[in-house]
Design an enzyme around this catalytic site. Structure first.
Site, PDB file in Angstrom:
ATOM      1  N   LYS A  13     -51.595  15.268  30.056  1.00 31.33           N
ATOM      2  CA  LYS A  13     -50.688  16.306  30.341  1.00 31.33           C
ATOM      3  C   LYS A  13     -50.155  17.222  28.918  1.00 31.33           C
ATOM      4  CE  LYS A  13     -46.712  14.310  31.195  1.00 31.33           C
ATOM      5  NZ  LYS A  13     -45.718  14.917  30.237  1.00 31.33           N
ATOM      6  N   ARG A  88     -38.459  14.866  35.851  1.00 32.53           N
ATOM      7  CA  ARG A  88     -38.934  13.261  35.696  1.00 32.53           C
ATOM      8  C   ARG A  88     -38.332  12.804  37.066  1.00 32.53           C
ATOM      9  NH1 ARG A  88     -41.066  13.411  30.658  1.00 32.53           N
ATOM     10  NH2 ARG A  88     -41.194  11.212  29.745  1.00 32.53           N
ATOM     11  N   ARG A 127     -53.658   6.907  21.194  1.00 33.01           N
ATOM     12  CA  ARG A 127     -52.967   8.163  20.974  1.00 33.01           C
ATOM     13  C   ARG A 127     -52.221   8.266  19.891  1.00 33.01           C
ATOM     14  NH1 ARG A 127     -48.596  10.407  25.346  1.00 33.01           N
ATOM     15  NH2 ARG A 127     -47.353   9.352  24.318  1.00 33.01           N
ATOM     16  N   ARG A 160     -46.708   7.623  17.606  1.00 38.55           N
ATOM     17  CA  ARG A 160     -45.173   7.833  18.025  1.00 38.55           C
ATOM     18  C   ARG A 160     -44.710   6.491  18.229  1.00 38.55           C
ATOM     19  NH1 ARG A 160     -44.943  11.652  23.413  1.00 38.55           N
ATOM     20  NH2 ARG A 160     -43.373   9.882  23.991  1.00 38.55           N
ATOM     21  N   ARG A 171     -42.311   2.703  29.985  1.00 40.47           N
ATOM     22  CA  ARG A 171     -42.300   3.992  30.627  1.00 40.47           C
ATOM     23  C   ARG A 171     -43.313   4.218  31.551  1.00 40.47           C
ATOM     24  NH1 ARG A 171     -44.424   5.532  25.296  1.00 40.47           N
ATOM     25  NH2 ARG A 171     -44.567   7.749  25.796  1.00 40.47           N
TER      26      ARG A 171
HETATM   27  P1  AMP Z   1     -42.323  12.443  26.709  1.00 38.59           P
HETATM   28  O1  AMP Z   1     -42.811  13.082  25.150  1.00 38.59           O
HETATM   29  O2  AMP Z   1     -42.550  13.631  27.574  1.00 38.59           O
HETATM   30  O3  AMP Z   1     -42.962  11.223  26.763  1.00 38.59           O
HETATM   31  O4  AMP Z   1     -40.684  12.330  26.393  1.00 38.59           O
HETATM   32  C1  AMP Z   1     -40.383  11.196  25.630  1.00 38.59           C
HETATM   33  C2  AMP Z   1     -38.962  10.609  25.960  1.00 38.59           C
HETATM   34  O5  AMP Z   1     -38.002  11.666  26.101  1.00 38.59           O
HETATM   35  C3  AMP Z   1     -39.009   9.763  27.172  1.00 38.59           C
HETATM   36  O6  AMP Z   1     -39.368   8.543  27.179  1.00 38.59           O
HETATM   37  C4  AMP Z   1     -37.363   9.966  27.687  1.00 38.59           C
HETATM   38  O7  AMP Z   1     -36.663   9.231  26.764  1.00 38.59           O
HETATM   39  C5  AMP Z   1     -36.975  11.618  27.228  1.00 38.59           C
HETATM   40  N1  AMP Z   1     -37.552  12.417  28.131  1.00 38.59           N
HETATM   41  C6  AMP Z   1     -38.335  13.487  28.157  1.00 38.59           C
HETATM   42  N2  AMP Z   1     -38.164  14.169  29.180  1.00 38.59           N
HETATM   43  C7  AMP Z   1     -37.422  13.827  29.899  1.00 38.59           C
HETATM   44  C8  AMP Z   1     -36.904  13.975  31.335  1.00 38.59           C
HETATM   45  N3  AMP Z   1     -37.338  15.106  32.132  1.00 38.59           N
HETATM   46  N4  AMP Z   1     -35.768  13.265  31.928  1.00 38.59           N
HETATM   47  C9  AMP Z   1     -35.202  12.423  31.174  1.00 38.59           C
HETATM   48  N5  AMP Z   1     -35.755  11.917  29.891  1.00 38.59           N
HETATM   49  C10 AMP Z   1     -36.811  12.693  29.359  1.00 38.59           C
END
Ligand code: AMP
Length: 222
Positions: A13, A88, A127, A160, A171
């Protein structure tokens, strides 16, 4: 054009969002990047969000929705927006629809990058992101030209903190129970574009561009 990219962690993504942003001149809005910046800057939002992120849980809707609605107001001359990581869940999708309706705009497409869970686990273990700007690499599918260094800015590549096996599994559970429901939400609106995310990076980009009916790709690659 306003696009949403829906995909599990490791679906590609972030990589596709970066490409589409450049090819279609869209403003990027990546919720995870915005949150990580807020954490790094120590803002009240960052402090509130951090424990959820550390556990791999979703940040509460009220916090994330306020952050995104504020960010998408700054269009900076772009031709639209590409949302990566938001919404999400259905509550977030509704809040987004309401805000777009107030502005007499709409989401045009929600693109779902379809990748089976087993492949996601494999990809996530390889990753790496660049320290400076979060550019995404994968040692197997999208390696950097120089080992350990970002192709774009040369900064070191790091894993990360939430890419540990337990947090990855947690996740993915959230994605496949909650976020996946967005595919029904956008299918009902006739806006869902399902793309096979198992192809090469270029193939996936082309499939998305074909699907959304844009054609700058050939020109962009010469
Ligand atoms: P990502 O980089 O998109 O995987 O986001 C990293 C972390 O940020 C996720 O595991 C959540 O804890 C938080 N996060 C990101 N986007 C959202 C969202 N739309 N709603 C809730 N938590 C989010």
């Amino acid at each position: 054009m306003n696009l949403i990219l829906i995909g599990a962690q490791g679906s590609g993504k972030g990589t596709q969002a970066q490409r589409l942003m450049e090819l279609l001149n869209l403003k990027p809005c990546a919720s995870g990047d915005l949150l990580r910046k807020a954490v790094a800057d120590g803002t009240p939002l960052g402090q509130a969000a951090r424990p959820y992120m550390d556990r791999g849980d979703l940040v509460p809707d009220d916090l994330i929705i306020a952050m995104i609605l504020e960010d998408i107001a700054k269009m900076n001359g772009s031709k639209g927006i590409i949302l990566d990581g938001f919404p999400r869940n259905v509550a977030q999708a509704r809040a987004l629809d309401e805000r777009f309706a107030e502005r007499r705009q709409a989401i045009d497409w929600a693109v779902y990058l379809d990748v089976p869970r087993a492949a996601l686990l494999d990809r996530l273990s390889g990753r790496y992101i660049c320290q400076a700007d979060g550019h995404v690499y994968n040692l197997k599918t999208n390696p950097p030209r120089v080992r350990g260094r970002c192709d774009v800015d040369g900064s070191p590549l790091v894993q990360r903190g939430d890419d540990t096996p337990e947090k990855i599994a947690h996740r993915l559970d959230i994605f496949f129970t909650e976020t996946i429901r967005l595919t029904d939400y956008y299918a009902v609106q006739g806006k869902l574009l399902r793309v096979d995310g198992m192809g090469a990076v270029d193939q996936v980009t082309r499939a998305i561009l074909d699907g959304v009916n844009a054609a700058p790709f050939d020109r962009a690659v010469g």
